[in-house]
Design a protein around this motif. Structure first.
Motif, short mmCIF file in Angstrom:
data_model
loop_
_atom_site.label_atom_id
_atom_site.label_comp_id
_atom_site.label_asym_id
_atom_site.label_seq_id
_atom_site.Cartn_x
_atom_site.Cartn_y
_atom_site.Cartn_z
N GLY A 36 -0.41 8.30 15.42
CA GLY A 36 -0.66 9.67 15.02
C GLY A 36 0.58 10.32 14.44
O GLY A 36 1.70 9.84 14.65
N SER A 38 2.10 13.09 15.28
CA SER A 38 3.05 13.63 16.27
C SER A 38 3.98 12.53 16.77
O SER A 38 5.19 12.74 16.89
CB SER A 38 2.30 14.24 17.46
N GLU A 81 -7.22 10.63 19.82
CA GLU A 81 -6.86 11.23 18.55
C GLU A 81 -6.01 12.47 18.79
O GLU A 81 -6.05 13.08 19.85
CB GLU A 81 -8.13 11.59 17.77
N GLU A 82 -5.26 12.84 17.78
CA GLU A 82 -4.41 14.03 17.85
C GLU A 82 -5.25 15.28 18.17
O GLU A 82 -6.34 15.44 17.65
CB GLU A 82 -3.72 14.25 16.51
N ARG A 84 -3.52 18.44 18.19
CA ARG A 84 -2.69 19.58 17.78
C ARG A 84 -3.48 20.62 16.98
O ARG A 84 -3.44 21.81 17.29
CB ARG A 84 -1.49 19.08 16.98
#
Length: 191
Positions: A36, A38, A81-82, A84
């Motif tokens: 990902g 991040s 999964e991200e 954010r």
């Protein structure tokens, strides 16, 4: 000089040493393993440890994780999964998540709960990993409402709300009427 003293002394790496060690190549290789954005950003900002003790601690933690993954059964898959974007969206009053956002949130919450459960009672076996997971908390208050409205295939249940149930029943009736009329109009045995 004692080992304890040496472990706590600062490691002095000038830019030339960092270049000689090809630390930029190490960052690049590690970023390639990230799933990902991040994680990739964290690897791009990676710096050498300032003290030997910090490096040893990180290596011991990595060794614990490797041992767990190779030896222990029932260790959760560390894939999700991200979140954010979803978390930023949730911070805005009146905003909503799409179905995929709820699924990502559900998956991440389940993973955290599975990790907490896995490390329960394993503090002595894996003290560093236990310490990392110990900072997290059970998230049933996130999971339960999502599971109440999503089925096993991660689709919104018909009875997620009374209004949705009414709409889907009306759509089904309309679809059946259309199919019935279509069948009657194309049938060779018209009266």
């Amino acid at each position: 000089m004692s080992y304890y003293f040496a472990r706590n002394m600062p490691i002095r790496l000038d830019q030339q040493t960092i270049n000689d060690l090809e630390f930029e190549s190490i960052r690049s290789i590690l970023s390639g393993y990230c799933h990902g954005p991040s994680a990739g950003a964290r690897m791009a900002e990676l710096e050498p440890y300032a003290h030997l003790s910090e490096a040893e601690e990180a290596l011991d933690t990595a060794h614990e994780l490797l041992t767990i993954r190779n030896v222990e059964e029932g260790f959760p898959r560390l894939e999700f999964e991200e979140l954010r974007t979803d978390l930023k969206r949730l911070a805005i009053k009146g905003s909503v998540l799409d179905l995929e956002g709820f699924v990502r949130l559900l998956d991440a919450s389940r993973l955290v709960n599975d990790l907490i459960q896995f490390f329960h009672g394993r503090k002595e076996d894996y003290p560093r990993m236990h310490a990392l997971v110990h900072k997290a908390y059970q998230t049933s208050e996130i999971i339960q409402p999502i599971e109440k409205v999503l089925d096993a295939r991660m689709k919104v249940k018909d009875d997620a709300s009374s209004e949705l149930l009414r709409i889907r029943q009306e759509l089904k009736r309309t679809r059946n009427e259309i199919n019935k009329n279509l069948f009657q109009s194309t049938s060779p045995n018209k009266t």
